[in-house]
Scaffold this active site. Structure first.
Site, PDB file in Angstrom:
ATOM      1  CG  LEU A 109      50.811  35.395 -85.165  1.00  0.00           C
ATOM      2  CD1 LEU A 109      51.739  34.479 -85.956  1.00  0.00           C
ATOM      3  CD2 LEU A 109      51.570  36.639 -84.710  1.00  0.00           C
ATOM      4  CG  ASP A 110      47.158  41.029 -87.641  1.00  0.00           C
ATOM      5  OD1 ASP A 110      46.434  40.910 -86.645  1.00  0.00           O
ATOM      6  OD2 ASP A 110      47.915  42.004 -87.842  1.00  0.00           O
ATOM      7  CD  GLU A 111      44.410  37.315 -94.185  1.00  0.00           C
ATOM      8  OE1 GLU A 111      44.471  38.559 -94.130  1.00  0.00           O
ATOM      9  OE2 GLU A 111      44.873  36.640 -95.130  1.00  0.00           O
TER      10      GLU A 111
END
Ligand code: URA
Length: 245
Positions: A109-111
């Site tokens: 998942l993105d930051e």
């Protein structure tokens, strides 16, 4: 031999569960850090049956697990990388022995994305969950910058062409929750896929939260930043979930 009848020395058990090298595990036992059902064991070569085996390391109870399967409710500002660049690693949310046994995030998942992430050290399980062949659906709650109109929903469903993709990508389903929020189900896990698809319909993702992977929903009682083991039933359910066409 099945786990039911298999025996192992305490030293090897601790090593298999991520407590360090065999030598380090031997030293732990000799230093009186390890008990089994409350009884201090100081001989690292005592054998125990693995099925249902439970031990304590400095009073913390651990269950023997041949493989590790777990979930994290990812907080924002964590990176799904062992070597993060700008933020902390989500692996830092796990106890050291679990990290040591080599669990990996299944997909990233993105930051700034929050929500459900699965981790495991079982290569077959990782492959089953992440292989494009199986198209395991993932459900995202997407908060958009601008109100989502029916045309945007329709275009997400019929498909949008993204840079570097050979074919249009479409959502399996899009459910409107309120003006700004949709719940979107995807069968692929392309780089920044939700953000790029939403941008392609002239909107913008303000917040992204993954609520479900295959048949497994993020439990409402798992706090942000917390992790838990998957139950055997959950692993089975995930392994047996049908292939998406
Ligand atoms: N799609 C995105 O754009 N970001 C994520 O983190 C997951 C899916």
């Amino acid at each position: 031999m099945s786990t039911m009848t298999k025996k192992m020395t305490l030293e090897r058990i601790l090593h298999s569960q991520g407590f360090g090298s065999r030598k380090e595990c031997r030293t732990m036992v000799r230093n009186e850090w390890v008990s089994v059902h409350g009884e201090l064991i100081t001989d690292p070569f005592v054998e125990f049956e693995l099925s249902g085996f439970q031990f304590e390391v400095e009073d913390e109870v651990w269950h023997y697990r041949e493989q590790a399967y777990l979930m994290i409710n990812k907080p924002p500002h964590y990176e799904c990388s062992q070597k993060p660049i700008h933020h902390a690693s989500i692996y830092s949310l796990l106890p050291e022995p679990i990290r040591e046994r080599g669990v990996q995030c299944i997909g990233r998942l993105d930051e700034d994305t929050t929500g459900l992430i699965l981790l495991s050290d079982d290569g077959q399980f990782i492959h089953r969950m992440s292989s494009p062949k199986w198209k395991v659906p993932k459900v995202y709650q997407v908060t958009c910058k601008h109100p989502v109109d029916p045309d945007q929903v329709q275009t997400l469903l019929t498909g949008v062409m993204l840079n570097d993709e050979l074919e249009p990508l479409q959502a399996l389903s899009v459910e409107q929750i309120d003006d700004l929020t949709i719940q979107m189900t995807l069968a692929q896990g392309k780089y920044h896929q939700v953000k790029r698809m939403v941008a392609a319909v002239s909107n913008r993702v303000e917040a992204l939260h993954r609520v479900k992977i295959g048949p497994l929903t993020l439990p409402t009682d798992l706090a942000q930043g917390a992790w838990r083991w998957l139950t055997e039933a959950e692993v089975e359910l995930l392994m047996q979930s049908p292939k998406n066409s």
